[in-house]
Write an enzyme that holds these catalytic residues in place. Structure first.
Site, PDB file in Angstrom:
ATOM      1  N   TYR A 149      11.465  13.095   3.703  1.00  0.00           N
ATOM      2  CA  TYR A 149      11.753  13.545   4.712  1.00  0.00           C
ATOM      3  C   TYR A 149      11.904  14.559   5.105  1.00  0.00           C
ATOM      4  O   TYR A 149      12.613  14.975   6.603  1.00  0.00           O
ATOM      5  CB  TYR A 149      11.665  11.928   5.463  1.00  0.00           C
ATOM      6  N   LYS A 168       9.104   5.895  -7.469  1.00  0.00           N
ATOM      7  CA  LYS A 168       7.814   6.098  -8.695  1.00  0.00           C
ATOM      8  C   LYS A 168       7.339   6.402  -9.794  1.00  0.00           C
ATOM      9  O   LYS A 168       6.922   7.272 -10.292  1.00  0.00           O
ATOM     10  CB  LYS A 168       6.742   6.418  -7.362  1.00  0.00           C
ATOM     11  N   ASP A 213       4.732   0.461  -5.929  1.00  0.00           N
ATOM     12  CA  ASP A 213       3.429  -0.726  -5.626  1.00  0.00           C
ATOM     13  C   ASP A 213       3.893  -2.351  -5.752  1.00  0.00           C
ATOM     14  O   ASP A 213       2.795  -3.161  -5.643  1.00  0.00           O
ATOM     15  CB  ASP A 213       2.913  -0.181  -6.531  1.00  0.00           C
ATOM     16  N   ASP A 241      10.984   3.499   4.485  1.00  0.00           N
ATOM     17  CA  ASP A 241      10.333   2.910   4.790  1.00  0.00           C
ATOM     18  C   ASP A 241       9.184   2.252   5.158  1.00  0.00           C
ATOM     19  O   ASP A 241       8.948   1.407   6.140  1.00  0.00           O
ATOM     20  CB  ASP A 241       9.264   4.633   5.625  1.00  0.00           C
ATOM     21  N   ASP A 261       9.116  -2.079   7.057  1.00  0.00           N
ATOM     22  CA  ASP A 261       7.660  -2.437   8.129  1.00  0.00           C
ATOM     23  C   ASP A 261       7.246  -3.837   7.171  1.00  0.00           C
ATOM     24  O   ASP A 261       6.740  -4.140   8.377  1.00  0.00           O
ATOM     25  CB  ASP A 261       7.355  -1.069   8.134  1.00  0.00           C
TER      26      ASP A 261
END
Ligand code: ATP
Length: 349
Positions: free
Chosen positions: A135, A186, A219, A243, A247
């Site tokens: 980001y 990851k 994942d 992020d 959520d």
């Protein structure tokens, strides 16, 4: 006298923060906290009136407050959303608020979308890295608009940035007596940046023999959060993954109207607290906004100011509202924003 900067922002930010401030004022009078509130008009209206989003001096001035209480930024009249970018991302990056602290706690089983899960099954805290990762805007476009276009978005992971968020997560687990800490990345596919996360995580974990340190690829983490959320106490992850998983966590705890957050730099003593939801222009000004996430954010703010028992009290007041259906329409209730605010004050006092 703790000074609190109040930035209602836009849309329902005005309504929910007004209720959060009322609640804080009620607790202030009951417990003699001596809080002082200074309202700052940073937001879309000011930008439309003056062309100013936030000046560099105003941004630096935010460092002087003991806490910042923010509503939401976003207004359909500002298509570019430049004010939200300057104010919100400006705070995160320029004030170096590297911890995005997202408690994910189910207060009432009826609001959880998972079958047979209750408050005992869903109570974990996510530490999302808030200042780097994917980001930062590092990257570029080449041959834009042509068939040969190339677009590169670079993920930045610094030793300092990775280490401080991992350390913050372990320190939190340690001081709260939480025994399980999971880092998610990851690293099977992202072999450079996430290898750094792996190495730093192992190093810091070795300093905390009491804490069970585990790792999940992101994942797998999303599957496990849904299948068995009771596995988790503390999660730490990078900006992008944080992020997304926060959520997911918000929905598990009952939706966006119940999700609170902190953006922190403990070393610089800067703490900004905000409900996770946006400005919701579709319901703004109608008294329909759910103020519970703002109330829980106010609780986090009180904890930051050294009053964890009052955060608990706010949490109990929110649980009381949920249990007694003293709630706004999006949760299935019929109360207005300020009626829920009244109920919160009555329950917390
Ligand atoms: P932005 O994040 O760009 O400001 P937004 O407010 O539309 O946009 P979300 O916060 O994701 O984005 O909200 C999506 C929708 O959920 C809103 O339009 C609104 O209908 C509903 N919603 C969000 N927060 C609340 C709330 N506190 N109370 C009631 N409904 C809400």
């Amino acid at each position: 006298m703790p000074r609190i900067a109040v930035i209602e922002g836009d849309g329902i930010g005005h309504e929910v923060i007004a209720e959060g401030v009322r609640l804080l004022q009620a607790l202030d009078s009951a417990h003699g906290l001596d809080l002082s509130f200074e309202h700052l008009d940073y937001g879309a209206q000011r930008y439309l009136d003056t062309g100013v989003t936030i000046t560099p001096e105003e941004m630096q001035g935010l460092r002087d407050y003991d806490a910042i209480f923010l509503g939401a930024l976003g207004d359909p009249r500002v298509k570019s959303n430049v004010h939200a970018k300057d104010i919100l991302l400006g705070m995160r990056f320029q004030l170096d608020l590297y911890i995005n602290l997202r408690p994910c706690k189910l207060l009432d089983a009826r609001y959880c979308p998972l079958k047979d899960k209750g408050p005992d099954d869903l109570s974990f805290t996510v530490f999302r890295e808030n200042t780097e990762g994917l980001y930062t805007g590092i990257g570029g476009q080449f041959k834009r608009g042509t068939a040969d276009e190339v677009a590169i978005e670079a993920e930045m992971n610094t030793r300092k940035g990775v280490e401080r968020i991992i350390r913050a997560a372990f320190a939190y687990a340690d001081t709260h007596g939480l025994k399980r800490l999971c880092m998610s990345d990851k690293s099977n596919a992202m072999r450079h940046g996430h290898d750094l996360w792996q190495r730093v995580f192992r190093e810091v974990a070795a300093e905390y023999s009491e804490i069970e340190a585990s790792h999940l690829y992101v994942d797998v983490l999303t599957m496990e959060m849904v299948r068995a959320p009771e596995r988790f106490d503390v999660l730490v992850t990078n900006n992008l993954f944080g992020d997304i998983v926060t959520d997911l966590g918000a929905q598990l705890q009952g939706g966006i109207g119940l999700a609170a957050s902190g953006n922190l730099n403990p070393e610089a003593r800067i703490g900004m607290f905000e409900p996770v939801h946006g400005s919701a222009p579709d319901i703004a000004g109608q008294g329909k906004a759910n103020p519970l996430a703002a109330a829980l954010s106010a609780g986090m703010l009180l904890n930051w100011l050294g009053h964890p028992e009052l955060e608990k009290r706010i949490e109990q007041a929110v649980s009381h509202c949920l249990a007694n259906e003293l709630i706004t329409p999006e949760l299935g209730g019929s109360l207005s924003t300020s009626q829920v605010g009244d109920a919160l004050i009555a329950a917390a006092s």
